[in-house]
Design a protein around this motif. Sequence first.
Motif, PDB file in Angstrom:
ATOM      1  N   GLN A   1      22.012  14.601 -19.237  1.00 11.76           N
ATOM      2  CA  GLN A   1      23.464  14.492 -19.214  1.00 11.76           C
ATOM      3  C   GLN A   1      24.063  15.395 -18.138  1.00 11.76           C
ATOM      4  OE1 GLN A   1      25.089  12.117 -21.183  1.00 11.76           O
ATOM      5  NE2 GLN A   1      26.518  12.582 -19.534  1.00 11.76           N
ATOM      6  N   GLU A   2      23.506  16.602 -17.984  1.00 13.29           N
ATOM      7  CA  GLU A   2      23.976  17.504 -16.924  1.00 13.29           C
ATOM      8  C   GLU A   2      23.731  16.900 -15.541  1.00 13.29           C
ATOM      9  OE1 GLU A   2      21.948  21.188 -17.657  1.00 13.29           O
ATOM     10  OE2 GLU A   2      23.123  21.598 -19.461  1.00 13.29           O
ATOM     11  N   ARG A   3      22.566  16.274 -15.355  1.00 12.46           N
ATOM     12  CA  ARG A   3      22.251  15.638 -14.065  1.00 12.46           C
ATOM     13  C   ARG A   3      23.227  14.495 -13.785  1.00 12.46           C
ATOM     14  NH1 ARG A   3      18.707  18.800 -15.449  1.00 12.46           N
ATOM     15  NH2 ARG A   3      16.963  19.573 -14.288  1.00 12.46           N
ATOM     16  N   ALA A   4      23.534  13.735 -14.817  1.00 12.35           N
ATOM     17  CA  ALA A   4      24.476  12.622 -14.663  1.00 12.35           C
ATOM     18  C   ALA A   4      25.852  13.141 -14.255  1.00 12.35           C
ATOM     19  CB  ALA A   4      24.569  11.813 -15.954  1.00 12.35           C
ATOM     20  N   ASP A   5      26.310  14.174 -14.943  1.00  8.54           N
ATOM     21  CA  ASP A   5      27.628  14.739 -14.635  1.00  8.54           C
ATOM     22  C   ASP A   5      27.668  15.298 -13.218  1.00  8.54           C
ATOM     23  OD1 ASP A   5      28.340  14.071 -17.225  1.00  8.54           O
ATOM     24  OD2 ASP A   5      28.113  16.109 -18.009  1.00  8.54           O
ATOM     25  N   SER A   6      26.598  15.965 -12.813  1.00  4.29           N
ATOM     26  CA  SER A   6      26.531  16.544 -11.469  1.00  4.29           C
ATOM     27  C   SER A   6      26.538  15.452 -10.396  1.00  4.29           C
ATOM     28  CB  SER A   6      25.270  17.395 -11.333  1.00  4.29           C
ATOM     29  OG  SER A   6      25.145  17.897 -10.029  1.00  4.29           O
ATOM     30  N   ALA A   7      25.721  14.415 -10.592  1.00  6.64           N
ATOM     31  CA  ALA A   7      25.660  13.323  -9.618  1.00  6.64           C
ATOM     32  C   ALA A   7      26.999  12.594  -9.540  1.00  6.64           C
ATOM     33  CB  ALA A   7      24.535  12.355  -9.973  1.00  6.64           C
ATOM     34  N   ARG A   8      27.652  12.403 -10.683  1.00 10.00           N
ATOM     35  CA  ARG A   8      28.958  11.735 -10.705  1.00 10.00           C
ATOM     36  C   ARG A   8      29.988  12.582  -9.941  1.00 10.00           C
ATOM     37  NH1 ARG A   8      29.045  11.364 -15.526  1.00 10.00           N
ATOM     38  NH2 ARG A   8      28.077   9.345 -15.717  1.00 10.00           N
TER      39      ARG A   8
END
Length: 130
Positions: free
Chosen positions: A42-49
Amino acid sequence: MAEKSTVGTVITVAAVLARAAAYGIRAGNTRRAVERLQSRFQERADSARYLSEAMTTLDVDEPTTTAYMEVATLSDAMAANVAGIVSASDSLSTSAQGLDSETRAQHGRMADANRTHTVQMADRAFIKRQ
């Protein structure tokens, strides 16, 4: 025909109780590890977004911003998949706790009886498998 050779092991009530408790501990540890994995996705998703949106604002080329958004989308999907594993690990943890409770209920009184008995027990060599 060759004779089977078996190695006899003595399983004590204390060992059974300890192993049942260990299953509960391992299930809890597994659950926490899977929750951390879900959080990382979820952290990776938020960062990429965030990066995709920031690059769009800075007029970075579309293929790059799209690639970052795809990473965010895939990371969200992975977090959702891991959420299913978290749910299953909850069930595993609950079952392991039930195993521990049931084992203690069924066999704990044998451990108590062994500790408090006044009858001389058989010599281990006598009851050992040959």
